[in-house]
Scaffold this motif. Sequence first.
Motif, short mmCIF file in Angstrom:
data_model
loop_
_atom_site.label_atom_id
_atom_site.label_comp_id
_atom_site.label_asym_id
_atom_site.label_seq_id
_atom_site.Cartn_x
_atom_site.Cartn_y
_atom_site.Cartn_z
N VAL A 185 0.83 -1.21 0.00
CA VAL A 185 0.00 0.00 0.00
C VAL A 185 0.86 1.26 0.00
CG1 VAL A 185 -1.68 1.32 1.36
CG2 VAL A 185 -2.02 -1.12 0.99
N THR A 186 1.94 1.26 0.78
CA THR A 186 2.78 2.46 0.82
C THR A 186 3.53 2.68 -0.49
OG1 THR A 186 4.60 1.26 1.87
CG2 THR A 186 3.07 2.44 3.33
N GLY A 187 3.64 1.64 -1.30
CA GLY A 187 4.31 1.78 -2.60
C GLY A 187 3.39 2.21 -3.73
N LEU A 188 2.10 2.34 -3.44
CA LEU A 188 1.15 2.74 -4.48
C LEU A 188 1.26 4.23 -4.79
CD1 LEU A 188 -2.11 0.91 -3.30
CD2 LEU A 188 -0.61 0.27 -5.20
N GLY A 189 1.02 4.57 -6.03
CA GLY A 189 0.95 5.97 -6.41
C GLY A 189 -0.38 6.55 -5.97
N PRO A 190 -0.51 7.88 -6.02
CA PRO A 190 -1.74 8.53 -5.54
C PRO A 190 -3.01 8.04 -6.25
CG PRO A 190 -0.05 10.16 -6.04
CD PRO A 190 0.49 8.84 -6.46
N ASP A 212 -3.54 5.08 -7.74
CA ASP A 212 -3.85 3.71 -7.33
C ASP A 212 -4.33 3.66 -5.88
OD1 ASP A 212 -3.28 2.56 -9.77
OD2 ASP A 212 -1.19 2.14 -9.27
N GLU A 213 -3.75 4.51 -5.03
CA GLU A 213 -4.19 4.56 -3.64
C GLU A 213 -5.64 5.01 -3.55
OE1 GLU A 213 -3.21 6.85 0.54
OE2 GLU A 213 -1.67 6.80 -1.02
N ARG A 214 -5.99 6.02 -4.32
CA ARG A 214 -7.37 6.53 -4.34
C ARG A 214 -8.33 5.44 -4.85
NH1 ARG A 214 -5.98 11.21 -5.37
NH2 ARG A 214 -5.47 10.93 -7.56
N LEU A 215 -7.92 4.74 -5.90
CA LEU A 215 -8.73 3.66 -6.45
C LEU A 215 -8.93 2.55 -5.41
CD1 LEU A 215 -10.22 2.23 -8.75
CD2 LEU A 215 -7.99 1.44 -9.57
N LEU A 216 -7.85 2.19 -4.73
CA LEU A 216 -7.94 1.14 -3.72
C LEU A 216 -8.87 1.56 -2.59
CD1 LEU A 216 -7.08 -1.63 -2.70
CD2 LEU A 216 -5.06 -0.55 -1.69
N ARG A 217 -8.77 2.80 -2.15
CA ARG A 217 -9.67 3.30 -1.09
C ARG A 217 -11.13 3.23 -1.54
NH1 ARG A 217 -7.17 5.72 3.16
NH2 ARG A 217 -5.01 6.36 2.84
N ASP A 218 -11.39 3.64 -2.79
CA ASP A 218 -12.76 3.57 -3.32
C ASP A 218 -13.26 2.14 -3.36
OD1 ASP A 218 -12.71 6.32 -3.68
OD2 ASP A 218 -12.40 6.22 -5.85
N LEU A 219 -12.43 1.22 -3.83
CA LEU A 219 -12.83 -0.18 -3.92
C LEU A 219 -13.07 -0.77 -2.53
CD1 LEU A 219 -10.39 -1.35 -6.72
CD2 LEU A 219 -12.87 -1.13 -6.90
N LEU A 220 -12.21 -0.46 -1.59
CA LEU A 220 -12.40 -0.96 -0.22
C LEU A 220 -13.66 -0.38 0.40
CD1 LEU A 220 -8.73 -0.89 1.09
CD2 LEU A 220 -10.14 -2.92 0.67
N GLY A 221 -13.95 0.88 0.11
CA GLY A 221 -15.17 1.49 0.62
C GLY A 221 -16.41 0.80 0.07
N ARG A 222 -16.37 0.50 -1.23
CA ARG A 222 -17.52 -0.22 -1.83
C ARG A 222 -17.64 -1.62 -1.27
NH1 ARG A 222 -16.45 0.31 -7.94
NH2 ARG A 222 -15.12 2.09 -7.63
N ALA A 223 -16.51 -2.30 -1.10
CA ALA A 223 -16.54 -3.67 -0.57
C ALA A 223 -17.03 -3.68 0.87
CB ALA A 223 -15.16 -4.30 -0.66
N GLY A 224 -16.70 -2.63 1.61
CA GLY A 224 -17.14 -2.53 3.01
C GLY A 224 -18.64 -2.41 3.13
#
Length: 135
Positions: free
Chosen positions: A105-110, A112-124
Amino acid sequence: MAERGQGARRRGQGELEALVLSALGEADGPETAGWVQERLGGGLAYTTVITILTRLLAKGAVTRERSGRSFAWTPASDQAGLAAHRMRRVLDAESDREAVLASFVTGLGPDDERLLRDLLGRAGHTGRTHSEGED
């Protein structure tokens, strides 16, 4: 004496697996190893194609069904699903999952990080189990 393989490069196992999966992914349905070999231009020996398909089967990347005296092969998932499967296998092989995930996660670019946060929010919102929702 001429050097063996001069001018031709040797492909790695991962590259061959990707080629075979790509060929199967373009098929209209289950296909034989012979079909895969032809689709790839015949540059691979039939036994090599069988070996690759057998390795992919062991990894859960393809399925097979009996077709006469041989098998017909199908990808178990699309390319994104196969990549996710590989990522889970790598994660499962490590003893410190938290450290691996944190490093990833710390190696992700901004973006990809935003996309991952969005996906985790939807999955939650859609993927919670009953126990996760209880307090």
